[in-house]
Design a protein around this motif. Sequence first.
Motif, mmCIF file in Angstrom:
data_model
loop_
_atom_site.group_PDB
_atom_site.id
_atom_site.type_symbol
_atom_site.label_atom_id
_atom_site.label_comp_id
_atom_site.label_asym_id
_atom_site.label_seq_id
_atom_site.Cartn_x
_atom_site.Cartn_y
_atom_site.Cartn_z
ATOM 1 N N THR A 57 0.827 -1.210 0.000
ATOM 2 C CA THR A 57 0.000 0.000 0.000
ATOM 3 C C THR A 57 0.864 1.265 0.000
ATOM 4 N N ASP A 58 2.080 1.169 0.532
ATOM 5 C CA ASP A 58 3.008 2.300 0.430
ATOM 6 C C ASP A 58 3.344 2.588 -1.035
ATOM 7 N N LYS A 81 -2.720 -2.778 18.506
ATOM 8 C CA LYS A 81 -3.010 -1.388 18.195
ATOM 9 C C LYS A 81 -2.414 -0.967 16.854
ATOM 10 N N GLU A 82 -1.259 -1.531 16.515
ATOM 11 C CA GLU A 82 -0.627 -1.180 15.244
ATOM 12 C C GLU A 82 -1.473 -1.644 14.063
ATOM 13 N N VAL A 87 -5.426 -0.428 9.594
ATOM 14 C CA VAL A 87 -6.735 -0.520 8.943
ATOM 15 C C VAL A 87 -7.393 0.856 8.907
ATOM 16 N N GLN A 88 -7.293 1.591 10.005
ATOM 17 C CA GLN A 88 -7.870 2.934 10.050
ATOM 18 C C GLN A 88 -7.228 3.842 9.008
ATOM 19 N N SER A 89 -5.920 3.702 8.810
ATOM 20 C CA SER A 89 -5.230 4.539 7.824
ATOM 21 C C SER A 89 -5.749 4.273 6.413
ATOM 22 N N LEU A 90 -6.118 3.023 6.111
ATOM 23 C CA LEU A 90 -6.692 2.704 4.811
ATOM 24 C C LEU A 90 -8.060 3.345 4.653
ATOM 25 N N LYS A 95 -9.208 8.060 -1.286
ATOM 26 C CA LYS A 95 -8.695 8.341 -2.616
ATOM 27 C C LYS A 95 -7.915 7.147 -3.154
ATOM 28 N N HIS A 96 -7.127 6.500 -2.283
ATOM 29 C CA HIS A 96 -6.280 5.395 -2.718
ATOM 30 C C HIS A 96 -6.841 4.015 -2.382
#
Length: 352
Positions: A57-58, A81-82, A87-90, A95-96
């Motif tokens: 994904t990067d 937590k990581e 998942v939250q970042s996705l 947009k991506h």
Amino acid sequence: MKLRKMLMVLIVFSATTCFSNSLVNNDTLNSKEELKYVVFKLDDLQERNWREFKSITDIIIEKDVTADIGIFPLSVHLGDKEYMAYVQSLIDDPKHFQLFMHGYTGTPKEFFDSDYDTQLEHFYLARTAMLMKYDYIMRVYSYHYYGVNEHTIKIINEDPFMRWVVWKTDDNYLPEKQGLATMDIRMEGVGKPDYGNVSFKSYLANWEKYDADSHSYIVLNGHPAAYTTDSKKNDLKKIADDLLKKGFTFTHLTDYRLMLEGHSTDKTAPSIPQGLEVSRKDDLHVTLNWNTSEDAESGIDCYKIYRDGVCINLSATPSYTDKIAGAHNYQIAAVNKNDLVSAKSLICKTSL
């Protein structure tokens, strides 16, 4: 997990004209020319492999393209937590990225050994996990690698909120719902030791072999386990560059659905639900009723039910019964058929 997913192209035999994806500008939407679209579809996200996913994904972000990520929703109960933050970042980057349901738990052959009631329970647990953890509606379902049975198809057909299905043309069980009927085109060798390898050379060879340029919507299906070396990651970058050079626009599975259904131009959220009334039916049941929201462009699809600030479920009608004791605060939000969400209603509180 063994390398069992291979990069492949899924060719959809239907013409496309426009999408609502943020990567498609207004000039593109208004173009009369036939446009070409591509989706990177990555399967099997769970707590055990999210770091492998992140390396891919990067690349998606670096190349400013898009990817649809198939998650096992019940994995969010198992991750640290990581993983939860990843998942939250996705979700925070529509947009991506978009997420779709790709099975429930990730357990091998989870579909084949369970009856209808057991599968239905896991299906709702999977949806609820994403609602409660992330306030995220799972709209797309893609068949698990191990397949499906008649119970899976019955659940998908009956569910009012799962509106889009991706399947292969050689699958034995086909849904009644609208979806992408696809054909597998393998992008690399199937024999050991080449199994799972991704190479730019094989991508070009298979692209030409299957005349992919003649199709207007293409899904590249892969698995992060196939991108474990810098060389393979560089090949993925080259594939993205080549697709852009070929004139393809990167988009999402849901954009294709919205285009077909005619809702992709709706940019206005529905009206805020009004008149919420909450009453306790008995010690363990709370009844909620409210007025129907309005949405003149695409129409109301469903309502989100919030208890104490957390989305707990969806309702297709302006009523809901919650099974819980004690006093709680409730709110409702309306969702239209373009997946735009209204602001929450005023809080209404139950009595003890």
